[in-house]
Design a protein around this motif. Structure first.
Motif, PDB file in Angstrom:
ATOM      1  N   ARG A  70       0.412  -1.059   0.301  1.00 37.17           N
ATOM      2  CA  ARG A  70       0.136  -0.106  -0.099  1.00 37.17           C
ATOM      3  C   ARG A  70       0.795   1.271   0.107  1.00 37.17           C
ATOM      4  O   ARG A  70       0.345   2.163   0.014  1.00 37.17           O
ATOM      5  CB  ARG A  70      -0.921   0.253   1.191  1.00 37.17           C
ATOM      6  N   ASP A  95       1.429  -5.626  -8.892  1.00 38.04           N
ATOM      7  CA  ASP A  95       1.251  -4.869  -8.799  1.00 38.04           C
ATOM      8  C   ASP A  95       0.107  -3.301  -9.184  1.00 38.04           C
ATOM      9  O   ASP A  95      -0.503  -3.114  -9.986  1.00 38.04           O
ATOM     10  CB  ASP A  95       1.757  -4.269  -7.571  1.00 38.04           C
ATOM     11  N   TYR A 118      -6.328  -6.882  -8.107  1.00 42.25           N
ATOM     12  CA  TYR A 118      -6.317  -5.527  -7.345  1.00 42.25           C
ATOM     13  C   TYR A 118      -4.913  -4.520  -8.058  1.00 42.25           C
ATOM     14  O   TYR A 118      -4.694  -3.872  -7.120  1.00 42.25           O
ATOM     15  CB  TYR A 118      -6.338  -5.784  -5.922  1.00 42.25           C
ATOM     16  N   GLU A 160      -2.817  -2.467 -10.373  1.00 41.49           N
ATOM     17  CA  GLU A 160      -3.406  -0.823 -10.887  1.00 41.49           C
ATOM     18  C   GLU A 160      -3.460  -0.879 -12.389  1.00 41.49           C
ATOM     19  O   GLU A 160      -2.450  -1.474 -12.829  1.00 41.49           O
ATOM     20  CB  GLU A 160      -2.355   0.283 -10.122  1.00 41.49           C
ATOM     21  N   TYR A 200       2.307   5.252 -11.204  1.00 42.26           N
ATOM     22  CA  TYR A 200       1.800   3.923 -10.434  1.00 42.26           C
ATOM     23  C   TYR A 200       2.157   4.579  -9.277  1.00 42.26           C
ATOM     24  O   TYR A 200       1.127   4.506  -8.243  1.00 42.26           O
ATOM     25  CB  TYR A 200       2.203   2.781 -10.637  1.00 42.26           C
ATOM     26  N   ARG A 238      -0.449   6.267  -7.076  1.00 43.05           N
ATOM     27  CA  ARG A 238      -2.224   5.892  -6.830  1.00 43.05           C
ATOM     28  C   ARG A 238      -2.042   5.737  -5.848  1.00 43.05           C
ATOM     29  O   ARG A 238      -0.700   5.692  -4.381  1.00 43.05           O
ATOM     30  CB  ARG A 238      -1.926   4.846  -8.295  1.00 43.05           C
ATOM     31  N   ARG A 264      -3.470   2.906  -3.434  1.00 42.47           N
ATOM     32  CA  ARG A 264      -3.861   1.278  -3.562  1.00 42.47           C
ATOM     33  C   ARG A 264      -5.449   0.536  -2.328  1.00 42.47           C
ATOM     34  O   ARG A 264      -4.639   1.532  -1.019  1.00 42.47           O
ATOM     35  CB  ARG A 264      -3.344   0.191  -3.765  1.00 42.47           C
ATOM     36  N   ARG A 265      -6.471   0.449  -1.835  1.00 37.03           N
ATOM     37  CA  ARG A 265      -6.466   0.780  -0.945  1.00 37.03           C
ATOM     38  C   ARG A 265      -7.673  -0.599  -0.779  1.00 37.03           C
ATOM     39  O   ARG A 265      -8.211  -1.442   0.421  1.00 37.03           O
ATOM     40  CB  ARG A 265      -7.987   1.620  -0.966  1.00 37.03           C
ATOM     41  N   PHE A 266      -7.679  -1.417  -1.596  1.00 38.12           N
ATOM     42  CA  PHE A 266      -7.314  -2.954  -1.489  1.00 38.12           C
ATOM     43  C   PHE A 266      -9.294  -3.071  -0.617  1.00 38.12           C
ATOM     44  O   PHE A 266      -9.449  -3.717   0.134  1.00 38.12           O
ATOM     45  CB  PHE A 266      -6.564  -3.875  -0.491  1.00 38.12           C
TER      46      PHE A 266
END
Ligand code: IPE
Ligand code: IPE
Ligand code: MG
Length: 241
Positions: free
Chosen positions: A6, A183, A204, A206, A229, A232, A234-236
């Motif tokens: 994350r 990823d 999940y 990107e 990337y 970004r 990432r929150r999952f």
């Protein structure tokens, strides 16, 4: 979720849909195969750049289960290029510490290509700087159907209970069993679709859609995709940190 993914600005695993070889060639009045040939040079550039950028695994979509519907001359031209790449680049890949693996159904490929694939896998098995996963005759749906078949056979033979089939067991039955999920998925040529690439594995990931045709994808274009990337979050499925 992979540890630290994350907050890590660099993707550990980048997967690329190398698209646009044919259009690159057509724009120059060249045969499509010339675009594929120049695409092999782009592969060499990106493989070389990965360790510098901190990328540990690179998956390349080289030939899909749907690409068999192209004209026979294009398919045989692509197969000739695979042969050439596997023969010519093996030593250099070993020297650079690259481990090569293949995903996809090998059965329909010519025996000499399958032998070359096995030989490159064996020669590069000690590579620790970068893992390159090459998807040849790969389809995400075929991957999932094959995993289901393998698990079903285990249940039918009594080696596995149906209740044991969870996401981890399913993931372990895929071609990518011992490879972490990507990823970042990059697709070149401006097309914005997945075209049956890592359907399960990219749950999940990107996505970055790069405008360049694959033969034009260079170190700078790669750096731009990686920096997109990095921006970004990432929150999952969880809330922002
Ligand atoms: C990607 O380039 C290479 C393969 C699918 C083998 P294309 O051959 O799809 O090129 P375009 O999309 O027709 O330009
Ligand atoms: C995806 O590209 C497959 C590879 C890059 C190997 P395609 O060019 O085959 O995909 P579509 O047909 O445009 O969806
Ligand atoms: Mg294409």
């Amino acid at each position: 979720m992979p540890d630290g993914s994350r907050t890590r600005p660099t993707p550990r695993h980048v997967a690329i849909v190398m698209d646009g070889n044919g259009r690159w060639a057509a724009n120059r009045g060249l045969a499509r195969l010339e675009g594929h040939r120049r695409g092999a040079d782009a592969v060499r550039r990106v493989v070389e750049a990965c360790p510098d950028f901190g990328v540990e695994t690179l998956t390349l979509f080289a030939f899909s289960t749907e690409n068999w519907s192209r004209p026979p001359s294009e398919i045989s031209g692509l197969m000739t290029l695979f042969r050439r790449y596997l023969r010519r680049d093996a030593a250099e890949l070993v020297e650079k510490g690259v481990r090569v693996r293949f995903i996809g159904d090998r059965a329909p490929l010519a025996p000499d290509i399958r032998a070359l694939m096995e030989s490159v896998e064996a020669q590069t098995v000690g590579g620790e700087r970068l893992t390159v996963v090459i998807a040849i005759n790969y389809g995400g749906r075929a991957d999932i159907a094959r995993a289901a078949r393998r698990l079903a056979a285990e249940v039918a033979s009594g080696r596995r209970a149906a209740d044991d089939i969870d996401e981890a067991a399913f993931g372990a039955a895929l071609f990518t069993a011992d490879v972490a999920d990507p990823d970042l998925v990059i697709r070149t040529s401006g097309e914005q679709r997945i075209s049956n690439f890592l359907l399960w594995q990219a749950a999940y990931a990107e996505f970055v859609f790069a405008p360049e045709f694959w033969p034009d994808f260079d170190r700078d274009a790669f750096a731009r995709a990686l920096s997109a990337y990095g921006a970004r979050e990432r929150r999952f499925g969880a809330l922002a940190e």
